[in-house]
Design a protein around this motif. Structure first.
Motif, PDB file in Angstrom:
ATOM      1  N   ARG A   1      99.522 -86.407  -8.184  1.00 25.21           N
ATOM      2  CA  ARG A   1      98.199 -86.445  -8.797  1.00 25.21           C
ATOM      3  C   ARG A   1      97.648 -87.873  -8.830  1.00 25.21           C
ATOM      4  NH1 ARG A   1      97.515 -83.661 -14.505  1.00 25.21           N
ATOM      5  NH2 ARG A   1      98.661 -85.503 -15.212  1.00 25.21           N
ATOM      6  N   GLN A   2      98.526 -88.841  -9.061  1.00 19.68           N
ATOM      7  CA  GLN A   2      98.096 -90.244  -9.056  1.00 19.68           C
ATOM      8  C   GLN A   2      97.668 -90.690  -7.667  1.00 19.68           C
ATOM      9  OE1 GLN A   2     101.518 -92.322 -10.824  1.00 19.68           O
ATOM     10  NE2 GLN A   2     100.145 -93.054 -12.429  1.00 19.68           N
ATOM     11  N   GLU A   3      98.423 -90.269  -6.663  1.00 18.34           N
ATOM     12  CA  GLU A   3      98.230 -90.813  -5.320  1.00 18.34           C
ATOM     13  C   GLU A   3      97.250 -90.003  -4.477  1.00 18.34           C
ATOM     14  OE1 GLU A   3      99.536 -93.672  -4.805  1.00 18.34           O
ATOM     15  OE2 GLU A   3     100.875 -93.659  -6.540  1.00 18.34           O
ATOM     16  N   LEU A   4      97.201 -88.674  -4.670  1.00 24.63           N
ATOM     17  CA  LEU A   4      96.459 -87.810  -3.754  1.00 24.63           C
ATOM     18  C   LEU A   4      95.151 -87.282  -4.328  1.00 24.63           C
ATOM     19  CD1 LEU A   4      99.418 -85.659  -2.351  1.00 24.63           C
ATOM     20  CD2 LEU A   4      98.658 -87.936  -1.655  1.00 24.63           C
ATOM     21  N   GLY A   5      94.894 -87.534  -5.594  1.00 20.49           N
ATOM     22  CA  GLY A   5      93.663 -87.029  -6.186  1.00 20.49           C
ATOM     23  C   GLY A   5      93.852 -85.681  -6.842  1.00 20.49           C
ATOM     24  N   ARG A   6      92.751 -85.125  -7.365  1.00 18.23           N
ATOM     25  CA  ARG A   6      92.832 -83.922  -8.183  1.00 18.23           C
ATOM     26  C   ARG A   6      93.304 -82.708  -7.389  1.00 18.23           C
ATOM     27  NH1 ARG A   6      87.760 -82.503 -11.814  1.00 18.23           N
ATOM     28  NH2 ARG A   6      88.521 -84.459 -12.751  1.00 18.23           N
ATOM     29  N   ILE A   7      92.740 -82.472  -6.201  1.00 19.67           N
ATOM     30  CA  ILE A   7      93.082 -81.254  -5.452  1.00 19.67           C
ATOM     31  C   ILE A   7      94.529 -81.297  -4.962  1.00 19.67           C
ATOM     32  CG2 ILE A   7      92.573 -79.882  -3.398  1.00 19.67           C
ATOM     33  CD1 ILE A   7      89.655 -80.705  -3.682  1.00 19.67           C
ATOM     34  N   GLY A   8      94.871 -82.366  -4.258  1.00 20.29           N
ATOM     35  CA  GLY A   8      96.232 -82.479  -3.747  1.00 20.29           C
ATOM     36  C   GLY A   8      97.252 -82.554  -4.865  1.00 20.29           C
ATOM     37  N   GLY A   9      96.922 -83.299  -5.932  1.00 15.31           N
ATOM     38  CA  GLY A   9      97.842 -83.431  -7.053  1.00 15.31           C
ATOM     39  C   GLY A   9      98.052 -82.125  -7.784  1.00 15.31           C
ATOM     40  N   THR A  10      96.988 -81.387  -8.025  1.00 13.59           N
ATOM     41  CA  THR A  10      97.105 -80.093  -8.713  1.00 13.59           C
ATOM     42  C   THR A  10      97.937 -79.116  -7.897  1.00 13.59           C
ATOM     43  OG1 THR A  10      94.947 -80.415  -9.782  1.00 13.59           O
ATOM     44  CG2 THR A  10      95.827 -78.172  -9.704  1.00 13.59           C
ATOM     45  N   ALA A  11      97.693 -79.081  -6.582  1.00 13.22           N
ATOM     46  CA  ALA A  11      98.481 -78.202  -5.709  1.00 13.22           C
ATOM     47  C   ALA A  11      99.958 -78.568  -5.758  1.00 13.22           C
ATOM     48  CB  ALA A  11      97.957 -78.281  -4.277  1.00 13.22           C
TER      49      ALA A  11
END
Length: 768
Positions: free
Chosen positions: A190-200
């Motif tokens: 979530r820190q590195e990839l943003g909301r969409i990637g981090g949530t997934a």
């Protein structure tokens, strides 16, 4: 001391200069001292040339010169030599160009030390804890099942795969989690990839974690079910571990060797005593438990182990079990070298060519890789490496020894499991691992089925099965699926030639069953604790109080939720009429590897953000990530879309639905048919969810990586550096400069240990 806040800003070039307290001895050896200690000398050159030549010879004998049989000794030499070279050279490249640790910088265990979750732990104890936590069912079961395809494909993937992929993942995830205060892989995403990637990534890791821990617990239940010997011995490790935890923290702080010897003696007593207890009436009455009762006990234990301070139960128990794990594997390797059993299994069997084996169906690519799973690469390890272990590391440079070195030891376990499986007669192997539906669960049915396979050199007789069962003290060995009984038989087959003869085969068999149960259970307690950390972090995004690992209500609530999740799956597996392992293990293997692809994708983004000097070495992470992604996505596609019922979940679902609608009873009773329809639907749905989440994370990580490369770096999410105020060596055996520095620190550490001791009256030394 409060946790440092995260820094966000420009790209990471190199760590800033850290100034330590001048009133203390140095907290790290200098670069010059390191270079001097690692300087090449003629004895070192001769040693490494000899290792390389021996390893090369072993690989030639396995892959090229093989005849009708191959000596098992070459498996040991190929593995050990490759591991030594990989650790000495390849992991050093990663340390020098990617992780770049700095021992002048305090770790989270030092900065946030709270006596519960953040505890600076001796590297030897932590190595044992980490290895015990990561080494679950995978390295024992996966290679045994994959043996149906022949010995060579599995051997290559287990040994080469761990050096280039598995150990790389474990090491880098551990290091980058440590630099972020011990954050979980989902929170790092979530820190590195943003909301969409981090949530997934968070959703995928939480769901996959439930499946993984449930399967680990299920293997334990199957191994201990109605086995008073195993139940007693495994149960005794809990009070022994509690004693070791108190002894090492309060009674004799720092006396690792001393408490190790005591723990080893007590463990041997528990193992031998288990055989005696199992032979008594009261032992049978107390410890002869059915599988459902054992499952409930494991669920309760998982909750307690996850909420107790890590130093009290989890770390010493895992360290204790490591004696047995590593000891048995090293003993097995020594027996192989001395006995030198001949392996008659082909390098690649017909089932490796056509993908229609009776143990599991599917082509060699990709199903060999997802079946072997943990022995070469495991996503579960990323959860441990970003869960408990980074909160216990004393010094940054120890991450290489614990992360990379710990995974090499697990790979060696997998190789020994593979050798044990291929050392027994092929006919007996297939009789044990074919389903009851194929063999009918009888000796006659197993003989007819195995002989109908048309395998060259295989002619199974009823006497072979009945004699083998009698030798290991079992009523039957037919259709003992799941891998654990086959590994136990293989270990007994090799060990009885080394020590004790046929008369001790039953002892070695049941010893191996108990060893496997202890091996796997230690991954359950650590996995539960990591699952709790993951859920606390996730809920903490909306309710910040949950992120405080010292807030006990949050700890208890999150632990209860995760235990209820995997406990429900465990109970379903225990009561499944088709057997939980048959239902869930294929999903376990694919989900585990998908999680590894997610972890490597997150690491790839982190490395790219560190700046141009890191990008040129990005291939070390990107190559195994891409390879793993291709394997797992392909395997998922087979399981979702294949029209072959033996391979595809939905094809099998449709087959049983059609039989149910037509009133066809040839596939089993209505209860069995309903179970297959339900289980295949659950598996198929979860497979779709898992692969979609993994694809989202990989795409998000690739986008972030490309942007960081083009921009020359990215934001820095590491914790702010804090100067260290303690010292410890980096590896198992200290170098000469490290030993000299240890002497300077000994008076300070002795004072620290005195302060940790309770008052004399509490130790029983007061006047009465």
């Amino acid at each position: 001391m409060s946790a440092p806040s995260s820094r966000r800003g420009s790209a990471v070039a190199d760590d800033p200069e850290i100034v330590t307290d001048p009133s203390l001895p140095p907290v790290a050896v200098t670069d010059e001292q390191e270079r001097e200690a690692s300087r090449w000398t003629w004895p070192k050159i001769v040693l490494w040339v000899a290792i390389a030549l021996l390893g090369g010879l072993a690989w030639v004998m396995l892959a090229i010169v093989r005849g009708e049989t191959v000596n098992a000794i070459w498996f040991v030499f190929a593995a050990v030599c490759t591991y030594l070279i990989g650790y000495r050279f390849y992991s050093k490249v990663i340390e020098r160009y990617i992780t770049r640790p700095d021992d002048r910088r305090a770790t989270p265990a030092e900065v946030r030390s709270d006596g519960k979750d953040y505890v600076p732990t001796d590297r030897r104890v932590l190595y044992g804890h980490h290895f015990a936590a990561i080494a679950g069912a995978g390295p024992l079961v996966g290679p045994v099942l994959a043996a149906q395809m022949g010995y060579l494909p599995g051997t290559i993937w287990i040994i080469v795969g761990v050096v280039l992929a598995g150990a790389v993942q474990d090491y880098t995830v551990l290091f980058f989690s440590m630099r972020r205060g011990g954050r979980t892989i989902g929170q790092m995403a979530r820190q590195e990839l943003g909301r969409i990637g981090g949530t997934a990534a968070i959703i995928a890791s939480l769901l996959i974690m439930l499946i993984i821990v449930a399967i680990l617990a299920l293997v334990v239940v199957n191994a201990l079910g109605e086995s008073p010997w195993g139940v007693f011995s495994v149960a005794m490790t809990i009070p022994i571990a509690l004693f070791m935890g108190v002894y090492l923290r309060y009674l004799r702080p720092g006396k690792v060797t001393e408490v190790s010897l005591i723990g080893f003696v007590l463990l041997m007593f528990a193992i031998v005593g288990g055989g005696w207890v199992a032979g008594t009436e009261w032992g049978q009455a107390i410890f002869h438990l059915d599988r459902t009762t054992i499952a409930v006990g494991i669920i309760i234990y998982g909750f307690i182990a996850a909420v107790l301070p890590v130093w009290l139960l989890l770390a010493p128990r895992d360290y204790l079990s490591t004696f047995m794990k590593i000891g048995v594997i090293v003993m097995l390797a020594g027996a192989i070298v001395l006995v030198r059993p001949e392996i008659s299994v082909p390098a690649v069997t017909i089932f490796g060519e056509n993908g229609l084996g009776p143990v599991f169906a599917g082509p060699l690519f990709p199903f060999l890789f997802v079946t072997i799973a943990c022995g070469a690469l495991s996503g579960f390890h990323a959860l441990i490496a970003s869960g408990t272990t980074p909160k216990l590391i004393e010094k940054e440079k120890q991450t290489r020894f614990i992360g990379y070195g710990g995974m090499l030891m697990e790979s060696f376990v997998a190789i020994m499991a593979l050798v044990a499986a291929v050392s027994i007669d092929q006919g007996i192997y297939f009789a044990m691992n074919a389903s009851a539906a194929a063999t009918g669960g009888t000796v006659e049915g197993a003989v007819a089925f195995v002989n109908s396979l048309g395998l060259t050199g295989v002619h199974l007789t009823p006497e072979m099965l009945t004699t083998t069962a009698a030798n290991v003290g079992e009523e039957s060995i037919v259709s003992r699926t799941g891998g654990a009984p086959t590994l136990a038989l293989g270990l007994a087959h090799i060990m009885h030639q080394f020590l004790g003869g046929t008369a001790l085969m039953a002892f070695w068999y049941h010893f191996a069953i108990m060893f496997e149960a202890l091996f796997i259970l230690t991954a359950v307690d650590a996995g539960t604790r990591v699952a709790r950390f993951m859920l606390q972090d996730s809920i903490g995004a909306w309710v910040p109080k949950f992120r405080d690992v010292t807030w006990r209500p949050g700890v208890w609530i999150c632990t209860a939720i995760m235990v209820a999740g995997w406990g429900t799956i465990l109970i379903l597996g225990v009561t499944d009429p088709l057997g939980g392992i048959n239902t869930f293990f294929p999903l376990f293997g694919i989900a585990n590897q998908l999680l590894a692809a997610i972890a490597l994708a997150v690491v790839m983004a982190i490395v790219a953000k560190r700046g141009p000097s890191y990008v040129k070495w990005l291939w070390i992470i990107a190559v195994p990530m891409v390879f793993t992604a291709v394997i797992t996505i392909t395997a998922s596609a087979y399981k979702i879309f294949s029209p072959v019922p033996a391979i595809g979940y939905w094809a099998n679902n449709a087959k049983y639905r059609a039989a149910q609608a037509a009133g066809d009873g040839s596939l089993g009773t209505p209860e069995v048919v309903n179970a297959v329809i339900r289980n295949t639907a659950v598996q198929g749905t979860l497979s779709i969810i898992f692969v979609m989440l993994a694809i989202i994370v990989i795409i998000a990580a690739s986008v972030v990586t490309i942007k960081a490369i083009l921009a020359g770096g990215g934001e820095n999410t590491e914790d702010a550096p804090v100067p260290s105020r303690r010292y410890a060596p980096a590896g198992l055996i200290p170098t000469k400069p490290e030993r000299e520095l240890e002497k300077q620190w000994e008076p300070i550490l002795a004072e620290e240990r005195r302060e940790l001791r309770p008052p004399r009256a509490l130790r029983g030394g007061g006047r009465g």
